[in-house]
Design an enzyme around this catalytic site. Structure first.
Site, mmCIF file in Angstrom:
data_model
loop_
_atom_site.group_PDB
_atom_site.id
_atom_site.type_symbol
_atom_site.label_atom_id
_atom_site.label_comp_id
_atom_site.label_asym_id
_atom_site.label_seq_id
_atom_site.Cartn_x
_atom_site.Cartn_y
_atom_site.Cartn_z
ATOM 1 N N ASP A 254 34.800 -12.802 -15.469
ATOM 2 C CA ASP A 254 35.249 -11.467 -15.038
ATOM 3 C C ASP A 254 34.247 -10.373 -15.398
ATOM 4 O O ASP A 254 33.483 -10.540 -16.337
ATOM 5 C CB ASP A 254 36.634 -11.167 -15.647
ATOM 6 C CG ASP A 254 36.682 -11.267 -17.173
ATOM 7 O OD1 ASP A 254 36.165 -12.253 -17.735
ATOM 8 O OD2 ASP A 254 37.249 -10.349 -17.805
ATOM 9 N N HIS B 130 36.578 -5.971 -17.890
ATOM 10 C CA HIS B 130 37.268 -7.249 -17.709
ATOM 11 C C HIS B 130 38.180 -7.176 -16.488
ATOM 12 O O HIS B 130 38.369 -6.114 -15.912
ATOM 13 C CB HIS B 130 38.199 -7.524 -18.904
ATOM 14 C CG HIS B 130 37.571 -7.499 -20.247
ATOM 15 N ND1 HIS B 130 37.284 -8.641 -20.961
ATOM 16 C CD2 HIS B 130 37.229 -6.463 -21.062
ATOM 17 C CE1 HIS B 130 36.780 -8.319 -22.140
ATOM 18 N NE2 HIS B 130 36.733 -7.002 -22.226
ATOM 19 N N GLU C 180 40.342 -3.364 -19.162
ATOM 20 C CA GLU C 180 40.813 -4.380 -18.220
ATOM 21 C C GLU C 180 41.173 -3.721 -16.897
ATOM 22 O O GLU C 180 41.855 -2.687 -16.871
ATOM 23 C CB GLU C 180 42.065 -5.083 -18.755
ATOM 24 C CG GLU C 180 41.860 -5.896 -20.015
ATOM 25 C CD GLU C 180 41.411 -7.314 -19.748
ATOM 26 O OE1 GLU C 180 41.186 -7.679 -18.570
ATOM 27 O OE2 GLU C 180 41.291 -8.067 -20.733
#
Length: 196
Positions: free
Chosen positions: A175, A45, A127
């Protein structure tokens, strides 16, 4: 922090990465239908808070459930979200881990991979601090590849099942975006694996 250790000395113990800063989120639960040995997907992400800005405490604040809605106008829409990722890799390569890899983080939302829905149940979410259209840093690629290699050796069902959030929730998410260089990432993984 253990950055002075060589990569071979970093390990995952009870779902926690020894290189990461541990910052436990309340936003997780036990994988009811999935044991650690069944974890079979890595999802990449990106996130920045406020959008397009890097640094600062706001990503951690969101994942820890303490984001101040008054800190930025855009936070009023998100401050009550109950979300988390397993790890965040900041622009300088610093890694923060919020949820044990053995537990279910709340990163994927409504999602499907190869016909299997509810990706949070069987995946790990990483992330990258960034946006869809700003290049990621050398440090981020290096740290992501090293962590991926360790995850693949610890959770062997992952193998080649690595994808972007955009691929498991294509109607909702974009993303890690076109700025993410999949070839560079795979090349680094091949180097770490000893594949030419």
């Amino acid at each position: 922090m253990t950055d002075s250790l060589s990569q071979s000395e970093h390990k995952i113990v009870k779902g926690w990465y020894s290189k990461a800063e541990k910052c436990e989120s309340p936003h997780f639960d036990i994988r009811e239908q999935c044991l650690p040995k069944d974890i079979s997907l890595l999802v990449i992400h990106n996130i920045s808070l406020p959008a397009g800005e890097f640094g600062g405490p706001y990503i951690s604040d969101l994942f820890l459930g303490r984001l101040d809605k008054n800190a930025h106008a855009s936070f009023n829409e998100i401050y009550q979200l109950r979300v988390s990722a397993h790890c965040l890799i900041r622009r300088d390569g610093h890694i923060v881990q919020y949820v044990s890899f053995d537990h279910r983080a709340w990163h994927a939302g409504v999602s499907s991979y190869l016909g299997k829905s509810k990706c949070n149940d069987f995946s790990i979410g990483i992330e990258l601090e960034g946006t869809d259209n700003i290049p990621y840093t050398d440090e981020q690629y290096k740290c992501l590849a090293e962590l991926t290699q360790l995850l693949k050796s610890t959770y062997q069902q992952i193998n080649g099942n690595i994808t972007g959030h955009c691929d498991i929730a294509p109607e909702r998410k974009t993303d890690p975006g076109p700025a993410f260089d999949w070839q560079r990432y795979k090349s680094l993984l091949n180097t770490l694996s000893g594949v030419n």
